[in-house]
Design an enzyme around this catalytic site. Structure first.
Site, PDB file in Angstrom:
ATOM      1  N   ARG A 151      45.241  14.220  43.284  1.00 61.65           N
ATOM      2  CA  ARG A 151      44.541  12.974  43.597  1.00 61.65           C
ATOM      3  C   ARG A 151      44.783  11.896  42.552  1.00 61.65           C
ATOM      4  O   ARG A 151      44.980  10.724  42.900  1.00 61.65           O
ATOM      5  CB  ARG A 151      43.047  13.261  43.749  1.00 61.65           C
ATOM      6  CG  ARG A 151      42.181  12.038  44.053  1.00 61.65           C
ATOM      7  CD  ARG A 151      42.774  11.072  45.065  1.00 61.65           C
ATOM      8  NE  ARG A 151      43.194  11.716  46.300  1.00 61.65           N
ATOM      9  CZ  ARG A 151      43.997  11.167  47.191  1.00 61.65           C
ATOM     10  NH1 ARG A 151      44.522   9.964  46.965  1.00 61.65           N
ATOM     11  NH2 ARG A 151      44.318  11.807  48.289  1.00 61.65           N
ATOM     12  N   LYS A 186      44.628 -11.593  37.617  1.00 60.77           N
ATOM     13  CA  LYS A 186      43.591 -10.979  38.454  1.00 60.77           C
ATOM     14  C   LYS A 186      43.980  -9.530  38.747  1.00 60.77           C
ATOM     15  O   LYS A 186      44.343  -9.162  39.868  1.00 60.77           O
ATOM     16  CB  LYS A 186      43.411 -11.785  39.742  1.00 60.77           C
ATOM     17  CG  LYS A 186      42.900 -13.205  39.475  1.00 60.77           C
ATOM     18  CD  LYS A 186      42.854 -14.037  40.743  1.00 60.77           C
ATOM     19  CE  LYS A 186      42.390 -15.453  40.434  1.00 60.77           C
ATOM     20  NZ  LYS A 186      42.396 -16.322  41.638  1.00 60.77           N
ATOM     21  N   LYS A 218      43.391 -24.947  32.178  1.00 61.58           N
ATOM     22  CA  LYS A 218      42.759 -25.016  33.486  1.00 61.58           C
ATOM     23  C   LYS A 218      41.633 -26.046  33.482  1.00 61.58           C
ATOM     24  O   LYS A 218      41.371 -26.699  32.466  1.00 61.58           O
ATOM     25  CB  LYS A 218      42.241 -23.632  33.887  1.00 61.58           C
ATOM     26  CG  LYS A 218      43.380 -22.616  34.084  1.00 61.58           C
ATOM     27  CD  LYS A 218      42.875 -21.244  34.422  1.00 61.58           C
ATOM     28  CE  LYS A 218      42.223 -21.177  35.790  1.00 61.58           C
ATOM     29  NZ  LYS A 218      43.202 -21.395  36.886  1.00 61.58           N
ATOM     30  N   GLU A 247      47.181 -26.952  34.674  1.00 63.09           N
ATOM     31  CA  GLU A 247      46.715 -27.024  36.062  1.00 63.09           C
ATOM     32  C   GLU A 247      46.272 -28.446  36.383  1.00 63.09           C
ATOM     33  O   GLU A 247      45.517 -29.058  35.619  1.00 63.09           O
ATOM     34  CB  GLU A 247      45.543 -26.052  36.258  1.00 63.09           C
ATOM     35  CG  GLU A 247      44.960 -26.074  37.662  1.00 63.09           C
ATOM     36  CD  GLU A 247      43.742 -25.161  37.766  1.00 63.09           C
ATOM     37  OE1 GLU A 247      43.942 -23.962  38.030  1.00 63.09           O
ATOM     38  OE2 GLU A 247      42.613 -25.651  37.570  1.00 63.09           O
ATOM     39  N   ASP A 268      47.282 -27.235  41.944  1.00 60.75           N
ATOM     40  CA  ASP A 268      46.162 -26.476  42.490  1.00 60.75           C
ATOM     41  C   ASP A 268      45.685 -27.084  43.808  1.00 60.75           C
ATOM     42  O   ASP A 268      45.232 -28.234  43.852  1.00 60.75           O
ATOM     43  CB  ASP A 268      45.002 -26.455  41.483  1.00 60.75           C
ATOM     44  CG  ASP A 268      43.879 -25.556  41.927  1.00 60.75           C
ATOM     45  OD1 ASP A 268      44.150 -24.462  42.446  1.00 60.75           O
ATOM     46  OD2 ASP A 268      42.703 -25.955  41.758  1.00 60.75           O
TER      47      ASP A 268
END
Length: 336
Positions: A151, A186, A218, A247, A268
């Protein structure tokens, strides 16, 4: 597809990730550890290095997976039902079509569990497209060890193969354009290097591996610094050697950060038409990356504007697994 079987190998018993090719962060791919420090078989460790992975990190992940599964005990079902000296051959088999990744990671899990040498027969390599029913990897070892490792090995292989399969769909959608699909941070905590490796197996490229190897200004940085140009200048003054991506969400900001000297501009939530206008404004003076609103259905519309990258966080945060299973052979049977 038909892939020639690769040589039978003997793998030893008990015993930070590099970016690799295709990383866009500017790193030279150095590793945090000497591969010789790990407890894996040296040949397996070298294969991981060649793939752009740190074998010490892979070994740590393998240990973590097994320790979590055993929780300080033993595999009670397997110990109760399988004689200690029983041997078996198991085939890791694709249940559906896709792109495989993580085969050597699965071998690392096996090497942690197996108390004796085990034989590995490699039928495909990471990055190969596979069909349902195709055998990926065959292993002969003690039955108890094989079932105990099953597993944990599958969890990692299925996860990484799912990411590679999704990435390949995006790469195929962009074929014929200059745009590349690129991942983000992410990622699953602790698995970033492996998940970004899976993106490379699927034909994508990596963005930065961490907060320290490249700068990305950002919206919250812009607010805190008092403007996009001010934020860019602050980073350039503090870290002049790093590539800086900024960004933006308006065409005015594109002009502003271009004049300031940004190396890469992240568009963006631009529409394809606004993206095309941004490409014309930049005219090759910086790299451009599209982000937001991106789907497989509109990927090509963005790619044909002339941007360099499509940033797709879903590659690592939302890809479904590729279904792979382990089929235990009966003693004396032969694989087709």
């Amino acid at each position: 597809m038909s892939t020639p079987d690769l040589p039978l190998l003997q793998i030893g018993g008990a015993g930070g990730g590099g970016c690799g090719d295709g990383c866009g962060c500017g790193s030279d791919g150095d590793y945090a550890h000497d591969p010789g420090e790990c407890g894996l078989d040296p040949d397996l460790a070298q294969l991981l290095v060649d793939a752009g992975l740190d074998p010490v990190l892979v070994e740590d992940v393998a240990h973590m997976a097994i320790e979590e599964d055993l929780d300080g005990g033993v595999d009670v079902t397997t110990v109760a039902t399988i004689p200690e000296d029983a041997m078996a051959t198991g085939d890791f088999t694709a249940r559906e079509a896709g792109v495989v990744a993580g085969l050597r990671v699965a071998e690392a899990v096996l090497s942690i569990v197996c108390t004796d040498e085990f034989e590995v027969e490699r039928h495909v390599e990471d990055g190969d497209r596979v069909e349902a029913g195709q055998t990926l990897l065959s292993v002969r070892t003690r039955t108890r060890d094989l079932l105990t490792a099953e597993r944990s090995a599958l969890n990692l292989m299925c996860r990484l193969s799912g990411i590679a399969t999704t990435t390949r769909r995006w790469a195929d959608a962009l074929e014929g354009t200059k745009a590349k699909v690129r991942d983000t941070r992410k990622t699953t905590p602790g698995l970033r290097a492996l998940e970004k490796y899976a993106v490379r197996c699927g034909g994508g490229v990596n963005h930065r591996m961490s907060l320290s190897d490249a700068a990305l200004v950002k919206d919250n940085h812009v607010v805190a610094a008092g403007g996009v140009a001010a934020a860019f200048k602050a980073v350039r003054d503090e870290f002049p050697e790093l590539a800086i991506e900024v960004e933006v969400d308006t065409l005015h900001q594109v002009r502003e950060v271009l004049d300031a000297g940004a190396d890469l501009i992240l568009l963006d939530n631009f529409t394809p038409s606004d993206t095309e206008e941004a490409v014309a404004i930049v005219a090759g003076r910086a790299l451009l990356e599209s982000s937001g609103r991106l789907t497989l259905d509109n990927a090509r519309a963005y790619a044909t504007t002339g941007v360099d990258y499509l940033a797709v966080g879903a590659l690592t945060h939302s890809s479904p697994i590729l279904d792979i299973g382990l089929d235990l052979r009966s003693e004396g049977s032969e694989r087709d």
